[in-house]
Design an enzyme around this catalytic site. Structure first.
Site, short mmCIF file in Angstrom:
data_model
loop_
_atom_site.label_atom_id
_atom_site.label_comp_id
_atom_site.label_asym_id
_atom_site.label_seq_id
_atom_site.Cartn_x
_atom_site.Cartn_y
_atom_site.Cartn_z
N GLY A 167 0.87 -1.17 0.00
CA GLY A 167 0.00 0.00 0.00
C GLY A 167 0.91 1.22 0.00
O GLY A 167 1.81 1.35 0.83
N GLU A 187 1.03 4.55 0.77
CA GLU A 187 1.40 5.43 1.89
C GLU A 187 1.99 4.62 3.05
O GLU A 187 2.83 5.14 3.79
CB GLU A 187 0.19 6.26 2.34
N ASN A 231 3.90 2.01 2.60
CA ASN A 231 5.29 1.81 2.18
C ASN A 231 6.14 3.05 2.47
O ASN A 231 7.29 2.94 2.88
CB ASN A 231 5.36 1.55 0.66
N TYR A 258 -4.74 -7.34 -3.41
CA TYR A 258 -4.57 -7.35 -4.87
C TYR A 258 -3.53 -8.39 -5.28
O TYR A 258 -2.75 -8.86 -4.46
CB TYR A 258 -4.21 -5.97 -5.41
N ARG A 291 -3.48 5.61 -10.94
CA ARG A 291 -3.84 4.20 -11.15
C ARG A 291 -5.10 4.19 -11.99
O ARG A 291 -6.21 4.37 -11.48
CB ARG A 291 -4.11 3.49 -9.81
N GLY A 309 6.43 -0.55 -6.31
CA GLY A 309 7.00 -0.12 -5.03
C GLY A 309 8.12 0.89 -5.18
O GLY A 309 8.46 1.58 -4.23
N ALA A 310 8.68 0.97 -6.40
CA ALA A 310 9.80 1.90 -6.59
C ALA A 310 9.37 3.34 -6.29
O ALA A 310 10.11 4.11 -5.67
CB ALA A 310 10.33 1.80 -8.01
N ASP A 312 7.21 4.45 -4.20
CA ASP A 312 7.09 4.72 -2.76
C ASP A 312 8.48 4.86 -2.13
O ASP A 312 8.66 5.61 -1.17
CB ASP A 312 6.31 3.61 -2.07
N ASP A 322 6.94 -4.80 -2.06
CA ASP A 322 7.31 -3.39 -2.15
C ASP A 322 8.30 -2.96 -1.09
O ASP A 322 9.08 -2.03 -1.28
CB ASP A 322 6.07 -2.49 -1.96
O1 KDG Z 1 3.23 1.93 -5.05
C1 KDG Z 1 2.95 0.59 -4.80
C2 KDG Z 1 1.51 0.53 -4.56
O2 KDG Z 1 0.86 0.95 -5.71
C3 KDG Z 1 1.05 -0.83 -4.26
O3 KDG Z 1 1.51 -1.27 -3.02
C4 KDG Z 1 -0.43 -0.97 -4.32
O4 KDG Z 1 -1.03 0.91 -3.02
C5 KDG Z 1 -1.19 0.25 -4.03
C6 KDG Z 1 -2.16 0.66 -5.01
O5 KDG Z 1 -3.14 1.18 -4.55
O6 KDG Z 1 -1.97 0.49 -6.20
#
Ligand code: KDG
Length: 321
Positions: free
Chosen positions: A34, A36, A38, A90, A170, A258-259, A261, A297
């Site tokens: 997730g 934030e 991370n 996910y 996203r 994860g990069a 974050d 991540d």
């Molecule tokens: O930046 C990585 C996140 O995108 C991933 O952990 C999933 O938080 C996420 C998302 O909502 O896509």
């Protein structure tokens, strides 16, 4: 009192152990993620305190996330459990159909975090921090999460706390690109430090060339502190008019998720530790490279000593014993 207050949805990630379409994948690895969350873990590993405002389902996955954050030393005092709703999850499909690219399938609609409300913003908690951070993901997951994030940003602004925002576009979470453009643009007026990549710049501003991006952000939104991510090309930082370019490190990529974050968490922590934007950007490139070398991540988000080892040892034959 914490240095950073972040707000957003933690998720459990099920990352395909093998490459290819998910319909053929048999084994998945469970990771705590997730955006934030991370960012919080990235900051805490570097010695900068961070608390997360969110909601989790009162379920096994919620407990998994909670234990992770608590174990890492993230302040969990503002995490609420919802007995009615689930923790979002996910799945990650890797290296298909494009090599080096991961795709995601979300199961987060109606999740506990999507029911966050403005009551979750404790004004004193936010205004006693040095920085408030959230992202475009939180603006996209539901109307109430969006209102909560905006309330957090407004509260921080009013209290003289820096506001950091990662565009984190996203596509799958928005009704349409134009909806995203409208909502994200209206949030930008609260932002002091912005993270975005060149595709997001093109979407939001209609330009992607760095000077044009910095100019647009300054003239339209008054944002003078920007980290523009350029993927394999590294990043360019504009810090109050001083522009620094940093190359990316070449590493074997297992999963690029994860990069971004790592960029936000390591940059913010470094700036709050008093490092220059140049030095912070260099550390960010290293951390992002480290993160993509594994599935998940957060596992490779470095501590100071590990970051130092990467920075001093990259590209050399080093004996780590
Ligand atoms: O930046 C990585 C996140 O995108 C991933 O952990 C999933 O938080 C996420 C998302 O909502 O896509």
């Amino acid at each position: 009192m914490v240095d950073i207050v972040a707000l957003g949805e933690p998720l459990v990630q099920f990352n395909a152990v093998t490459d290819g379409p998910l319909r053929h994948v048999v084994y998945f690895e469970k990771h705590a993620t997730g955006s934030e969350a991370n960012v919080c873990v990235a900051a805490v590993r570097l010695g900068v305190s961070c608390g997360l405002i969110t909601r989790l389902g009162m379920d096994e996955f919620g407990l998994f996330i909670y234990n992770w954050l608590r174990g890492e030393g993230v302040d969990v005092s503002h995490i609420k459990f919802d007995p009615e709703r689930s923790t979002g999850i996910y799945f990650v499909q890797r290296n298909y159909p494009l090599p080096g690219v991961s795709d995601v399938v979300y199961y987060r609609k109606g999740s506990a975090a999507s029911a966050m409300s403005t009551e979750d913003i404790d004004d004193g908690y936010v205004t006693n921090a040095r920085l408030f951070h959230t992202s475009g993901i939180t603006l996209a997951i539901s109307d109430s999460a969006r209102e909560t994030a905006i309330r957090g940003m407004e509260t921080a602004r009013r209290g003289g706390v820096l506001v950091s925002f990662d565009v984190n576009y996203r596509r799958k979470l928005w009704r349409s690109p134009s909806d995203a453009i409208n909502v994200l643009s209206s949030a930008l007026r609260f932002v002091d430090i912005l993270f975005l990549d060149d595709d997001e710049a093109r979407l939001l501003l209609g330009v992607s060339e760095p000077d044009a991006v910095f100019k647009e952000l300054n003239s339209r939104f008054g944002i003078g502190r920007v980290v523009l991510k350029l993927g394999l090309e590294g990043s360019i930082v504009n810090w109050d008019g001083k522009v620094v370019r940093v190359n990316a490190y070449k590493v074997p990529v297992k999963d690029p998720i994860g990069a971004g974050d790592a960029y936000a968490g390591v940059f913010l922590a470094s700036i709050l530790k008093g490092l220059s934007p140049e030095e912070s950007a260099r550390r960010v490139s290293a951390a992002a490279a480290m993160v993509v070398m594994v599935r998940g991540d957060e596992e490779n988000l470095p501590r100071e000593e590990e970051l130092e080892k990467f920075l001093s040892g990259y590209g050399r034959q080093v004996d780590l014993r």
